[in-house]
Write an enzyme that holds these catalytic residues in place. Structure first.
Site, PDB file in Angstrom:
ATOM      1  N   TYR A  27      -4.476  14.350  10.142  1.00 48.79           N
ATOM      2  CA  TYR A  27      -4.631  14.137   8.700  1.00 48.79           C
ATOM      3  C   TYR A  27      -4.736  12.584   8.455  1.00 48.79           C
ATOM      4  CZ  TYR A  27      -3.332  13.962   3.607  1.00 48.79           C
ATOM      5  OH  TYR A  27      -3.364  14.101   2.275  1.00 48.79           O
ATOM      6  N   SER A  57      -5.077   8.551   0.881  1.00 47.65           N
ATOM      7  CA  SER A  57      -3.621   8.850   1.048  1.00 47.65           C
ATOM      8  C   SER A  57      -2.787   7.803   1.598  1.00 47.65           C
ATOM      9  CB  SER A  57      -3.177  10.143   2.079  1.00 47.65           C
ATOM     10  OG  SER A  57      -2.031  10.182   2.369  1.00 47.65           O
TER      11      SER A  57
END
Length: 285
Positions: free
Chosen positions: A190, A177
């Site tokens: 995350y 990501s």
């Protein structure tokens, strides 16, 4: 593609495609294959919706049979993805499982291999985030368990089990990501898992090279998937993706090509240990 805003909306995790406004583009009407994965057998975690669905469609249209792993609550999305794969003339194996449970994660690989008759490509795409909080003090142990087990533990468990079946010429593609490079404060846990996935990717690429197995990752930017309305406050959903240089969020279909490129021996036979950004202009270095 011009800038787009989204109406304020919210769902309960994990979220469903049918409740999203507007519906994401997974390449249903646009992706055209070129036989880059002909005869390959692929396992995609989180393959029911979002990026996973787009990858499943693309892989099928490139000639691969596909198994998708998903939570039982996501059955409606899984059924639709299965239909799209079968419409492309390929086999789809449905594997409902909670990947945060080790036995289920390892069992999912066995089910997929049994259904496909083997395994050539693994896509570790399943992920979880929660952005509805304001500081590190709001992150509970339960939050950490769900995020780390979904994003990182499951990747280890699934990969370890898949390596019993992957052979020379196989490929692993992990989902990283932009958060690994430009972490947002509400996504501290995350973002940490995604940075770890980058390291896992590089280390596995080095370890598995002698077996002829390539390992890479795709680092998406803000992509319009059910995870967004299910985990972001409604006011943030309205502006989702507007902070990218391209000024908009991406669609799952725009990420699928990167997974095809890295999975295919035709296009990426000498590519391993790479993280490929699909970020709307945000840097991944």
């Amino acid at each position: 593609m011009s800038a787009q805003t989204f109406p304020a909306q919210q769902q309960t995790p994990p979220g469903l495609t049918g409740e999203m406004r507007p519906r994401p583009d997974h390449g249903e009407d646009s992706y055209v294959g070129a036989s880059r994965l002909e005869g390959r057998r692929a396992l995609i975690t989180g393959g029911d919706s979002g990026i996973g669905r787009a990858v499943a469609i693309a892989f099928a249209r490139e000639g691969a049979d596909v198994a998708i792993v998903y939570l039982p609550d996501e059955q409606p999305d899984a059924d639709e993805t299965c239909r799209l794969v079968e419409d492309a003339g390929r086999r789809c194996v449905l594997v409902p499982a909670d990947l945060t449970v080790e036995d289920e994660a390892r069992g999912a690989v066995r089910t997929a291999v049994d259904g496909l008759g083997g395994l050539d490509v693994l896509v570790n795409n399943a992920g979880f985030q929660m952005a509805r909080r304001e500081s590190v003090a709001d992150i509970t142990s339960e939050d950490l368990d769900r995020t780390f087990k979904t994003n990182l533990y499951a990747l280890f468990w699934v990969t370890q089990s898949a390596l019993e079946h992957l052979k020379d010429g196989s490929s692993i593609v992990n989902c990283s990501s932009i958060q690994a490079y430009q972490p947002s404060e509400p996504l501290l846990d995350y973002a940490s898992t995604k940075a770890a996935i980058n390291n896992v990717t590089v280390n596995l690429a080095a370890e598995l090279a002698e077996r002829g197995i390539r390992v890479n990752a795709v680092a998406p930017g803000p992509i319009w998937t059910p995870l967004q309305p299910a985990t972001q406050p409604p006011e943030k959903v309205e502006k989702f993706g507007s902070d990218t240089p391209l000024g908009r969020a991406g669609q799952p279909a725009e990420v699928a090509h990167a997974f095809v490129f890295l999975a295919s021996e035709q296009t990426a036979s000498y590519v391993s240990g790479t993280v490929l950004g699909v970020t709307g202009g945000k840097p991944v270095f």
